[in-house]
Design an enzyme around this catalytic site. Sequence first.
Site, mmCIF file in Angstrom:
data_model
loop_
_atom_site.group_PDB
_atom_site.id
_atom_site.type_symbol
_atom_site.label_atom_id
_atom_site.label_comp_id
_atom_site.label_asym_id
_atom_site.label_seq_id
_atom_site.Cartn_x
_atom_site.Cartn_y
_atom_site.Cartn_z
ATOM 1 N N GLN A 1 90.354 37.854 1.272
ATOM 2 C CA GLN A 1 90.562 38.287 -0.118
ATOM 3 C C GLN A 1 91.770 39.203 -0.183
ATOM 4 O O GLN A 1 91.896 40.110 0.631
ATOM 5 C CB GLN A 1 89.320 39.044 -0.617
ATOM 6 C CG GLN A 1 88.092 38.188 -0.762
ATOM 7 C CD GLN A 1 88.054 37.430 -2.086
ATOM 8 O OE1 GLN A 1 88.947 37.538 -2.919
ATOM 9 N NE2 GLN A 1 87.013 36.649 -2.275
ATOM 10 N N CYS B 1 85.624 32.931 -9.683
ATOM 11 C CA CYS B 1 86.943 33.419 -10.107
ATOM 12 C C CYS B 1 87.386 32.690 -11.374
ATOM 13 O O CYS B 1 88.534 32.798 -11.778
ATOM 14 C CB CYS B 1 87.965 33.245 -8.989
ATOM 15 S SG CYS B 1 88.042 31.556 -8.378
HETATM 16 C C1 LIG Z 1 86.704 31.445 -3.695
HETATM 17 S S1 LIG Z 1 86.828 30.922 -2.027
HETATM 18 C C2 LIG Z 1 85.483 31.736 -1.301
HETATM 19 C C3 LIG Z 1 85.874 32.702 -0.270
HETATM 20 C C4 LIG Z 1 84.840 33.525 0.427
HETATM 21 N N1 LIG Z 1 83.548 33.540 -0.188
HETATM 22 C C5 LIG Z 1 85.400 34.922 0.556
HETATM 23 O O1 LIG Z 1 85.001 35.811 -0.188
HETATM 24 O O2 LIG Z 1 86.299 35.126 1.392
HETATM 25 C C6 LIG Z 1 86.267 29.270 -2.115
HETATM 26 C C7 LIG Z 1 86.174 28.547 -0.804
HETATM 27 O O3 LIG Z 1 85.622 27.264 -1.039
HETATM 28 C C8 LIG Z 1 86.209 26.320 -0.141
HETATM 29 N N2 LIG Z 1 86.007 24.995 -0.742
HETATM 30 C C9 LIG Z 1 86.668 24.455 -1.780
HETATM 31 N N3 LIG Z 1 86.158 23.251 -2.073
HETATM 32 C C10 LIG Z 1 85.146 23.016 -1.210
HETATM 33 C C11 LIG Z 1 84.239 21.945 -1.024
HETATM 34 N N4 LIG Z 1 84.285 20.859 -1.791
HETATM 35 N N5 LIG Z 1 83.330 22.039 -0.040
HETATM 36 C C12 LIG Z 1 83.277 23.143 0.731
HETATM 37 N N6 LIG Z 1 84.098 24.200 0.595
HETATM 38 C C13 LIG Z 1 85.034 24.140 -0.358
HETATM 39 C C14 LIG Z 1 87.647 26.801 -0.048
HETATM 40 O O4 LIG Z 1 88.259 26.340 1.129
HETATM 41 C C15 LIG Z 1 87.488 28.317 -0.093
HETATM 42 O O5 LIG Z 1 87.392 28.848 1.195
#
Ligand SMILES: C[S@@+](CC[C@H](N)C(=O)[O-])C[C@H]1O[C@@H](n2cnc3c(N)ncnc32)[C@H](O)[C@@H]1O
Length: 466
Positions: free
Chosen positions: A298, A424
Amino acid sequence: MARKPHPIIKELEIEKIASEGKALGYYNDKVVFVAGTAPGDIIDVRVHKKKKSFLEGSAIKFHKKSDLRIEPFCSHYGVCGGCKWQHLSYEDQLGFKSEQVKDSLERIAKVDLPEIKPILGSKNTTFYRNKMEYTFSNNRWLTTEEIESGKEFESDALGFHIPKRFDKIVQIEKCYLQADPSNAIRNSVDRFAKDNKITYFNLIKQVGFLRNLIIRTSTTGQTMVILQVAEENEEWLSMMLNHIKENFPELTSLLYILNQKGNETFHDLDVQVFYGKDHIIEEMEGLQFKIGPKSFYQTNSDQAYELYKVARNFADLKGDEIVYDLYTGTGTIANFIAKSAKKVIGVEYVPEAIEDAKVNSQLNKIENTDFFAGDMKDVFNDEFLAQHGKADVIITDPPRAGMHPDVIKTLLNISANKIVYVSCNPATQARDLALLDEKYKVTSVQPVDMFPQTHHVENVVLLELK
Ligand SMILES: C[S@@+](CC[C@H](N)C(=O)[O-])C[C@H]1O[C@@H](n2cnc3c(N)ncnc32)[C@H](O)[C@@H]1O
């Protein structure tokens, strides 16, 4: 044939700020979006986009300036495309972000809502980012004032892309987003390159040596610099890296990448260590997180801590729960809550992020986490749950697009007692809440601001089984 001039709307009043932070007024019952304005502005607008349901334009004359306006503090405001809300006070920014959350939940989710908690503002409203990425270009963007000044400017630039102009870069002298040594490193690299006639990348022809500069800092005081170059030139590479190393002895990690691809991403390229370690360490509540050049973390570390505390409070774990952390990224939330749960299972589709998540558990001697890589809609199903245990609590933090309908179906099927939904994008979160309404009621809503000076807002919702 001569092009038709863009139509002009006279004396339009800007009435509100809607989703995505767009300020708007109404003209003949049509919405008109005008960037860089504030409710209360009365302006003439040059329309450059006409759609069936809305118009988009730019302000060409102010008849009255809104009382909400303040003087932006950055000399690059309005050009670089970064801090688009600098013309609003932080208090007003927070007000508009809260409204955005409320509006999305009421208009899109249409579910029963508790009172939305006051938004958690960021302690730092400038210099809050731990990662910045600057681009080199031999095609500098000149502002109207620079052109009108009649002065000569070097055509090489190191800074940010101009919105909607991928080939043009605005030269940045001071950016208020990342604390020093960020500005000092960027300016020093730029001066040294220009003095030594090291070539800057041409984004159209894809030639030139210097391509991209990334600076990552952490609350532990460690700093990583990553230089991307597009040509093999040992002499320039060693000159530049030695210059950085000698002038910034506080760096703990100096890395470089040869990137000859069509874009600046480097997840599929080798990263070379020139000096120091191949990672920096971030700390949160005594936990350490290893951040490599390709790892996600983050970008507002202090506020990430506030966000995670909200998620942890909403989860209200007693110690005997099986928790699933969906879209876990590098497992930060999973590791953060692990000591309060029996077991935490993280799922994420970037395999490298999952490797980082495992390393972070090991680093902190956390033994009750397990991480799996894959697309959520394929991995997170009944079979997976049967294998890893019935979910008591689910924490989900999807990307801006929200959750896939299949993931929501699984969530409804498994009926965990609680779902903590970190988002977000309040609009997609609201859409998902409407689907979850079949079984879940929203019992707490806490907006959190991670990105001052921008319209972005994070929102945490607690859902409990009806
Ligand atoms: C908003 S970030 C979350 C980050 C984490 N919770 C943090 O606070 O560091 C969303 C995450 O979802 C993953 N992501 C996006 N689409 C996805 C999918 N279809 N299946 C699994 N993960 C996915 C992205 O790679 C990213 O790491």
